[in-house]
Design an enzyme around this catalytic site. Structure first.
Site, mmCIF file in Angstrom:
data_model
loop_
_atom_site.group_PDB
_atom_site.id
_atom_site.type_symbol
_atom_site.label_atom_id
_atom_site.label_comp_id
_atom_site.label_asym_id
_atom_site.label_seq_id
_atom_site.Cartn_x
_atom_site.Cartn_y
_atom_site.Cartn_z
ATOM 1 N N CYS A 35 0.872 -1.185 0.000
ATOM 2 C CA CYS A 35 0.000 0.000 0.000
ATOM 3 C C CYS A 35 0.905 1.231 0.000
ATOM 4 C CB CYS A 35 -0.888 -0.014 1.236
ATOM 5 S SG CYS A 35 -1.747 1.542 1.496
ATOM 6 N N CYS A 62 -3.626 7.215 -1.884
ATOM 7 C CA CYS A 62 -4.937 7.279 -2.542
ATOM 8 C C CYS A 62 -6.013 7.849 -1.633
ATOM 9 C CB CYS A 62 -5.393 5.889 -2.955
ATOM 10 S SG CYS A 62 -4.135 4.902 -3.707
ATOM 11 N N THR A 114 -3.952 5.131 7.304
ATOM 12 C CA THR A 114 -2.932 4.737 6.332
ATOM 13 C C THR A 114 -1.994 5.892 6.008
ATOM 14 O OG1 THR A 114 -4.307 3.034 5.350
ATOM 15 C CG2 THR A 114 -2.640 4.005 3.931
ATOM 16 N N GLU A 138 0.043 2.044 9.156
ATOM 17 C CA GLU A 138 -1.248 2.449 9.720
ATOM 18 C C GLU A 138 -1.014 2.977 11.129
ATOM 19 O OE1 GLU A 138 -1.120 -0.616 8.055
ATOM 20 O OE2 GLU A 138 -2.038 0.313 6.297
ATOM 21 N N HIS A 185 -12.892 5.125 -2.967
ATOM 22 C CA HIS A 185 -11.848 4.279 -2.385
ATOM 23 C C HIS A 185 -12.018 2.816 -2.817
ATOM 24 C CE1 HIS A 185 -8.331 4.470 -0.059
ATOM 25 N NE2 HIS A 185 -8.734 3.669 0.906
ATOM 26 N N TYR A 216 -9.160 0.354 -5.048
ATOM 27 C CA TYR A 216 -8.690 -1.017 -4.848
ATOM 28 C C TYR A 216 -8.688 -1.819 -6.150
ATOM 29 C CZ TYR A 216 -8.665 -0.430 0.230
ATOM 30 O OH TYR A 216 -8.382 -0.023 1.513
ATOM 31 N N CYS A 246 -4.864 -0.500 -7.067
ATOM 32 C CA CYS A 246 -3.696 -0.770 -6.201
ATOM 33 C C CYS A 246 -3.559 -2.249 -5.857
ATOM 34 C CB CYS A 246 -3.763 0.086 -4.940
ATOM 35 S SG CYS A 246 -5.130 -0.296 -3.834
ATOM 36 N N GLU A 254 -6.368 -5.244 4.617
ATOM 37 C CA GLU A 254 -6.899 -4.007 4.025
ATOM 38 C C GLU A 254 -7.894 -4.321 2.908
ATOM 39 O OE1 GLU A 254 -4.100 -1.283 2.106
ATOM 40 O OE2 GLU A 254 -5.073 0.368 3.162
HETATM 41 C C1 LIG Z 1 -4.995 -1.847 6.620
HETATM 42 C C2 LIG Z 1 -6.123 -0.890 6.828
HETATM 43 C C3 LIG Z 1 -5.995 0.426 6.398
HETATM 44 C C4 LIG Z 1 -7.023 1.341 6.622
HETATM 45 N N1 LIG Z 1 -6.853 2.641 6.238
HETATM 46 C C5 LIG Z 1 -7.782 3.561 6.589
HETATM 47 C C6 LIG Z 1 -7.574 4.941 6.314
HETATM 48 O O1 LIG Z 1 -6.552 5.340 5.756
HETATM 49 N N2 LIG Z 1 -8.511 5.825 6.696
HETATM 50 C C7 LIG Z 1 -9.656 5.436 7.316
HETATM 51 O O2 LIG Z 1 -10.465 6.291 7.645
HETATM 52 N N3 LIG Z 1 -9.888 4.135 7.592
HETATM 53 C C8 LIG Z 1 -8.978 3.192 7.249
HETATM 54 N N4 LIG Z 1 -9.207 1.864 7.521
HETATM 55 C C9 LIG Z 1 -10.385 1.511 8.292
HETATM 56 C C10 LIG Z 1 -11.455 0.687 7.570
HETATM 57 O O3 LIG Z 1 -12.263 1.513 6.771
HETATM 58 C C11 LIG Z 1 -12.243 -0.035 8.674
HETATM 59 O O4 LIG Z 1 -11.393 -1.030 9.222
HETATM 60 C C12 LIG Z 1 -13.533 -0.635 8.174
HETATM 61 O O5 LIG Z 1 -14.449 0.352 7.821
HETATM 62 C C13 LIG Z 1 -14.147 -1.555 9.227
HETATM 63 O O6 LIG Z 1 -14.311 -0.855 10.434
HETATM 64 P P1 LIG Z 1 -13.771 -1.505 11.786
HETATM 65 O O7 LIG Z 1 -12.364 -1.892 11.592
HETATM 66 O O8 LIG Z 1 -14.118 -0.584 12.881
HETATM 67 O O9 LIG Z 1 -14.572 -2.857 11.932
HETATM 68 P P2 LIG Z 1 -16.053 -3.025 12.425
HETATM 69 O O10 LIG Z 1 -16.880 -1.859 11.970
HETATM 70 O O11 LIG Z 1 -16.056 -3.344 13.855
HETATM 71 O O12 LIG Z 1 -16.517 -4.273 11.582
HETATM 72 C C14 LIG Z 1 -16.257 -5.628 11.987
HETATM 73 C C15 LIG Z 1 -17.456 -6.490 11.581
HETATM 74 O O13 LIG Z 1 -18.609 -6.065 12.313
HETATM 75 C C16 LIG Z 1 -19.664 -5.758 11.414
HETATM 76 N N5 LIG Z 1 -20.404 -4.615 11.977
HETATM 77 C C17 LIG Z 1 -19.904 -3.401 12.306
HETATM 78 N N6 LIG Z 1 -20.866 -2.609 12.807
HETATM 79 C C18 LIG Z 1 -21.992 -3.326 12.798
HETATM 80 C C19 LIG Z 1 -23.337 -3.065 13.204
HETATM 81 N N7 LIG Z 1 -23.705 -1.890 13.708
HETATM 82 N N8 LIG Z 1 -24.238 -4.054 13.053
HETATM 83 C C20 LIG Z 1 -23.894 -5.252 12.537
HETATM 84 N N9 LIG Z 1 -22.638 -5.564 12.136
HETATM 85 C C21 LIG Z 1 -21.708 -4.609 12.272
HETATM 86 C C22 LIG Z 1 -18.994 -5.429 10.073
HETATM 87 O O14 LIG Z 1 -19.837 -5.643 8.968
HETATM 88 C C23 LIG Z 1 -17.806 -6.385 10.101
HETATM 89 O O15 LIG Z 1 -18.173 -7.640 9.627
HETATM 90 C C24 LIG Z 1 -8.210 0.926 7.265
HETATM 91 C C25 LIG Z 1 -8.346 -0.409 7.679
HETATM 92 C C26 LIG Z 1 -7.321 -1.307 7.471
HETATM 93 C C27 LIG Z 1 -7.487 -2.723 7.966
#
Ligand SMILES: Cc1cc2nc3c(=O)[nH]c(=O)nc-3n(C[C@H](O)[C@H](O)[C@H](O)COP(=O)(O)OP(=O)(O)OC[C@H]3O[C@@H](n4cnc5c(N)ncnc54)[C@H](O)[C@@H]3O)c2cc1C
Length: 481
Positions: free
Chosen positions: A100, A104, A191, A256, A291, A295, A298, A446
């Site tokens: 990564c 982006c 990121t 990250e 975004h 993907y 990238c 990611e």
């Molecule tokens: C390597 C990496 C890079 C990233 N880079 C960025 C970045 O640059 N900027 C940025 O802003 N974000 C970034 N992210 C964040 C990414 O967008 C989030 O990880 C993603 O949106 C999931 O959110 P979470 O990790 O809080 O997981 P969760 O929201 O906790 O999700 C985990 C699971 O729970 C489920 N879930 C969540 N909420 C609910 C609900 N209310 N009801 C039922 N099911 C639910 C989801 O569907 C999923 O299956 C990055 C993530 C990774 C892993």
């Protein structure tokens, strides 16, 4: 200076004098730190490509704001062709770094904010759009790296922001002062944050009436007072601190960072949404869709690197001619190009927003990302199959260099005599990096969660697919009422 070189970029980010908590210590001089260097090198790649005669045409473009020649990583897309070129550029960077390259997310945030602020101003009489244009023109002219900060910690997922035990679990406007607002909260998983000059903060979900404090979008310099950083760990990350680089597998890498905003003052001219809950969802949806398009470029590029490494290790192992190996590599190519097809398709069918910049086809961008939550895992499985068990059991570089152990390693890890043992080890380490090491954060985790987990795409696909029209057409075809 609209087009920095990689070296100029590295100097400019060093000038920010950012500090972070890393492995239990507060560290400065991040450009000198072994954990950070590979990630900065990956960002620098996006700058050097704008100067390379072979890629200059793809990376350089005229700004719609300041008319200067800028790096496409800061461009507001002016056509479907621009959207297509963005994906091609990302594939090139992914293939060249096998990680990564972090640039982006700010580009996607900017394009989403540009059109959302325009529409918000039309409805609410605000002046966010002009503020954002002024800000982004400055970003373009200085060729800066911008982190896109959307993901809040979110606390108890079953509760709304205002119902959390701690209101900071969703970043919010905590206080108003003359000339600006004070924000409080955190953004997780950021990121390339410590390789960025600026942060674009956005709301994490569609806010509702009563949740105005959490409907905030603004820009903050990475070295602003009150912003604190805690470095994220990656599998096998401390290998980057070892003397011999062989075990790292990839000289490039991602980054990250958990980012805390402790009462950070943001002046009015850097605020682009402040309480207009009806535009929070538009912003989230557009950012996420850009975004998800990203993907389609990238991750395909990283897939190219994994396919190349898999084909090479097959040669090194002496199995390249076997029909099942050839078929597995064709399967990897097929899956990878399927993702690319989606990236190109959602770009080529993109359309102009009311503000004038181009937005991807939302349905196809979500289909693209849903495939990305699956196909890289299958590519990783096939690469693991072809590479063999050494992927998980190979002795270290230190033992290779040991006068007693080294000769045994060279004797017993010999395979196809056309290739030196050490080269075979390097290729195995690159594959290991991508399927199970630090690189798997960018290539697999990611791919699953970045730009939202699979359910988020399924919801958008369900919304965008116009099922009613399909039903109506069938009824019409069969003469039903
Ligand atoms: C390597 C990496 C890079 C990233 N880079 C960025 C970045 O640059 N900027 C940025 O802003 N974000 C970034 N992210 C964040 C990414 O967008 C989030 O990880 C993603 O949106 C999931 O959110 P979470 O990790 O809080 O997981 P969760 O929201 O906790 O999700 C985990 C699971 O729970 C489920 N879930 C969540 N909420 C609910 C609900 N209310 N009801 C039922 N099911 C639910 C989801 O569907 C999923 O299956 C990055 C993530 C990774 C892993």
């Amino acid at each position: 200076m609209a087009l920095k070189t990689g070296k100029q970029y590295l100097e400019s980010v060093a000038d920010l004098k950012l500090e972070a908590h890393m492995l239990g210590r507060k560290s400065g001089d991040l450009g000198e730190h072994g954990l950070v260097q590979p990630s900065q090198k990956a960002v620098a790649f996006t700058f050097d490509a704008a100067h390379d005669p072979a890629t200059r045409d793809l990376f350089c473009v005229e700004s719609s704001l300041c008319k200067a020649e800028i790096n496409r990583f800061t461009h507001l897309h002016q056509s479907a062709e621009d959207l297509v070129n963005k994906v091609k550029m990302q594939r090139y960077c992914g293939a060249g770094t096998a990680c990564c390259f972090q640039r982006c997310v700010g580009l996607d945030a900017a394009n989403a904010i540009y059109s959302t602020t325009f529409e918000c101003d039309q409805k609410h009489g605000t002046d966010y759009h002009q503020r954002f244009k002024d800000y982004w023109s400055w970003i373009q002219q200085n060729d800066l790296v911008v982190d896109g900060a959307m993901t809040d910690p979110k606390g108890d997922r079953g509760k709304r922001p205002k119902d959390q035990v701690d209101p900071d679990l969703f970043l919010r406007v905590k206080e108003r002062r003359p000339g600006g607002v004070v924000i409080s909260g955190a953004k997780l998983h950021q990121t390339g944050m410590l390789n960025s000059h600026e942060i674009l903060v956005m709301p994490t979900l569609t806010m509702r009436p009563g949740e105005e404090a959490w409907a905030v979008c603004c820009a903050v310099p990475t070295n602003a007072e009150g912003v604190r950083y805690i470095y994220g760990r990656q599998a096998s990350d401390t290998r980057k601190l070892e003397a011999d680089p062989l075990d790292v597998g990839n000289p490039f890498g991602g980054q990250e960072v958990m980012t805390v905003f402790e009462d950070v003052f943001v002046p009015d001219e850097r605020v682009f949404l402040d309480g207009e809950v009806d535009f929070s969802g538009t912003l989230v949806e557009r950012f996420a869709s850009y975004h998800r398009q990203s993907y389609g470029g990238c991750k395909v590029g990283v897939g190219d690197a994994l396919i190349g490494a898999t084909a090479l290790i097959a040669q090194m192992n002496g199995v390249a001619g076997a029909s099942h190996i050839k078929d597995k590599i064709v399967e990897m190519i097929h899956l990878n190009e399927t993702i690319f097809s989606c990236g190109i398709a959602c770009s080529a069918t993109g359309e102009a927003t009311a503000a004038g910049n181009y937005l991807v086809n939302l349905l196809l961008a979500n289909v693209c990302k849903l495939n990305v939550t699956r196909f890289p895992y299958e590519l990783a499985r096939l690469a693991t199959d072809v590479a063999g068990g050494l992927l998980g059991t190979m002795p270290s570089a230190a033992d290779l260099n040991d006068p007693v152990a080294g000769p045994y390693i060279k004797k017993y890890l010999a395979a196809n005599p056309d290739f030196p043992v050490v080269d075979r080890m390097k290729v195995l380490r690159l594959i290991e990096n991508l399927v199970a090491g630090a690189g798997a954060v960018g290539y697999l985790i990611e791919s699953m969660h970045g730009a939202g987990p699979p359910t988020a795409q399924r919801i958008m696909i369900g919304r965008q697919a116009d099922l009613e029209q399909k039903v109506a057409r069938v009824k019409n075809m069969l003469g039903l009422v």
